[in-house]
Design a protein around this motif. Structure first.
Motif, PDB file in Angstrom:
ATOM      1  N   UNK A 113       0.831  -1.205   0.000  1.00 11.00           N
ATOM      2  CA  UNK A 113       0.000   0.000   0.000  1.00 11.00           C
ATOM      3  C   UNK A 113       0.870   1.261   0.000  1.00 11.00           C
ATOM      4  N   UNK A 114       1.966   1.238   0.761  1.00  6.42           N
ATOM      5  CA  UNK A 114       2.858   2.402   0.808  1.00  6.42           C
ATOM      6  C   UNK A 114       3.517   2.612  -0.552  1.00  6.42           C
ATOM      7  N   UNK A 115       3.922   1.530  -1.210  1.00 10.91           N
ATOM      8  CA  UNK A 115       4.514   1.644  -2.551  1.00 10.91           C
ATOM      9  C   UNK A 115       3.509   2.231  -3.525  1.00 10.91           C
ATOM     10  N   UNK A 116       2.237   1.760  -3.459  1.00 19.01           N
ATOM     11  CA  UNK A 116       1.197   2.240  -4.362  1.00 19.01           C
ATOM     12  C   UNK A 116       0.935   3.731  -4.136  1.00 19.01           C
ATOM     13  N   UNK A 117       0.854   4.146  -2.851  1.00 22.12           N
ATOM     14  CA  UNK A 117       0.637   5.565  -2.540  1.00 22.12           C
ATOM     15  C   UNK A 117       1.773   6.414  -3.096  1.00 22.12           C
ATOM     16  N   UNK A 118       3.009   5.937  -2.940  1.00 21.12           N
ATOM     17  CA  UNK A 118       4.165   6.682  -3.431  1.00 21.12           C
ATOM     18  C   UNK A 118       4.106   6.840  -4.945  1.00 21.12           C
ATOM     19  N   UNK A 119       3.805   5.758  -5.647  1.00 21.60           N
ATOM     20  CA  UNK A 119       3.735   5.822  -7.115  1.00 21.60           C
ATOM     21  C   UNK A 119       2.576   6.693  -7.583  1.00 21.60           C
ATOM     22  N   UNK A 120       1.432   6.637  -6.870  1.00 19.79           N
ATOM     23  CA  UNK A 120       0.289   7.483  -7.227  1.00 19.79           C
ATOM     24  C   UNK A 120       0.628   8.963  -7.058  1.00 19.79           C
ATOM     25  N   UNK A 121       1.309   9.296  -5.967  1.00 21.41           N
ATOM     26  CA  UNK A 121       1.657  10.702  -5.749  1.00 21.41           C
ATOM     27  C   UNK A 121       2.667  11.172  -6.789  1.00 21.41           C
ATOM     28  N   UNK A 122       3.572  10.268  -7.193  1.00 19.69           N
ATOM     29  CA  UNK A 122       4.531  10.640  -8.238  1.00 19.69           C
ATOM     30  C   UNK A 122       3.812  10.892  -9.569  1.00 19.69           C
ATOM     31  N   UNK A 123       2.815  10.057  -9.862  1.00 17.62           N
ATOM     32  CA  UNK A 123       2.062  10.233 -11.114  1.00 17.62           C
ATOM     33  C   UNK A 123       1.288  11.544 -11.092  1.00 17.62           C
ATOM     34  N   UNK A 125       2.036  14.250  -9.377  1.00 20.33           N
ATOM     35  CA  UNK A 125       3.011  15.335  -9.495  1.00 20.33           C
ATOM     36  C   UNK A 125       3.467  15.478 -10.947  1.00 20.33           C
ATOM     37  N   UNK A 126       3.647  14.370 -11.616  1.00 20.14           N
ATOM     38  CA  UNK A 126       4.065  14.385 -13.015  1.00 20.14           C
ATOM     39  C   UNK A 126       2.993  15.043 -13.887  1.00 20.14           C
ATOM     40  N   UNK A 127       1.729  14.696 -13.633  1.00 12.74           N
ATOM     41  CA  UNK A 127       0.624  15.299 -14.392  1.00 12.74           C
ATOM     42  C   UNK A 127       0.576  16.808 -14.174  1.00 12.74           C
ATOM     43  N   UNK A 128       0.733  17.209 -12.912  1.00 14.16           N
ATOM     44  CA  UNK A 128       0.670  18.627 -12.574  1.00 14.16           C
ATOM     45  C   UNK A 128       1.759  19.402 -13.303  1.00 14.16           C
ATOM     46  N   UNK A 129       2.962  18.841 -13.334  1.00 10.33           N
ATOM     47  CA  UNK A 129       4.082  19.526 -13.988  1.00 10.33           C
ATOM     48  C   UNK A 129       3.939  19.514 -15.506  1.00 10.33           C
ATOM     49  N   UNK A 130       3.323  18.463 -16.048  1.00 14.35           N
ATOM     50  CA  UNK A 130       3.103  18.400 -17.494  1.00 14.35           C
ATOM     51  C   UNK A 130       2.104  19.468 -17.945  1.00 14.35           C
ATOM     52  N   UNK A 131       1.166  19.805 -17.064  1.00 13.65           N
ATOM     53  CA  UNK A 131       0.161  20.818 -17.388  1.00 13.65           C
ATOM     54  C   UNK A 131       0.751  22.235 -17.373  1.00 13.65           C
ATOM     55  N   UNK A 132       1.957  22.382 -16.850  1.00 16.54           N
ATOM     56  CA  UNK A 132       2.583  23.703 -16.775  1.00 16.54           C
ATOM     57  C   UNK A 132       3.289  24.092 -18.072  1.00 16.54           C
ATOM     58  N   UNK A 133       3.239  23.226 -19.051  1.00 19.20           N
ATOM     59  CA  UNK A 133       3.949  23.492 -20.297  1.00 19.20           C
ATOM     60  C   UNK A 133       3.304  24.613 -21.107  1.00 19.20           C
ATOM     61  N   UNK A 134       3.888  24.901 -22.277  1.00 19.12           N
ATOM     62  CA  UNK A 134       3.365  25.943 -23.150  1.00 19.12           C
ATOM     63  C   UNK A 134       2.007  25.549 -23.701  1.00 19.12           C
TER      64      UNK A 134
END
Length: 139
Positions: A113-123, A125-134
């Protein structure tokens, strides 16, 4: 007699106490009166049990010399008596700390469960940063 534990005590003739002048600021009192205490304790020549001696000699403490002599200088207080009790307490604490056995660390692994939570939060964060593009205007 310096009591370490219920069964272990150090006779006062094994502890060498010497009154010396304190260092630093203090004016006339520091220059005239020997209020600091220099304590010397020879571990090998003491009446401590052998396991106490071996644990003390294996300690990595700056108060213990290579020859197995404990040097403690107490000059915090203005009176010789308080510095003497402070030096003896510090020796007592040093010997007691040598007898504390640290627990061995058991290596643990994160749960699924801890591994899944970590990977979900990384995903996320990745989505949020991808939305910051041009922003592109393609019609």
């Amino acid at each position: 007699m310096l009591r370490i534990s219920g069964q272990v005590a150090i006779p006062e003739n094994e502890i060498e106490l010497q009154a010396v002048r304190s260092q630093g600021a203090g004016g006339q009192n520091v220059n005239k009166v020997a209020t600091a205490i220099h304590l010397r304790f020879d571990i090998a020549a003491s009446s401590l049990p052998q396991h106490y001696k071996t644990r003390l000699l294996s300690l990595r403490d700056h108060h213990i010399t290579k020859n197995g002599i404990v040097n403690i200088k107490s000059q915090t207080y203005r009176t010789q008596l308080r510095n003497k009790t402070d030096a003896l307490e510090r020796l007592q604490q040093l010997i007691r700390s040598a007898m504390v056995v640290k627990k061995k660390r058991k290596p643990t692994k994160p749960s699924k469960a801890a591994k899944k939570r970590r990977l979900d939060s990384k995903a996320k964060r990745s989505q949020k940063k991808a939305m910051r593009g041009r922003v592109s205007f393609e019609d």
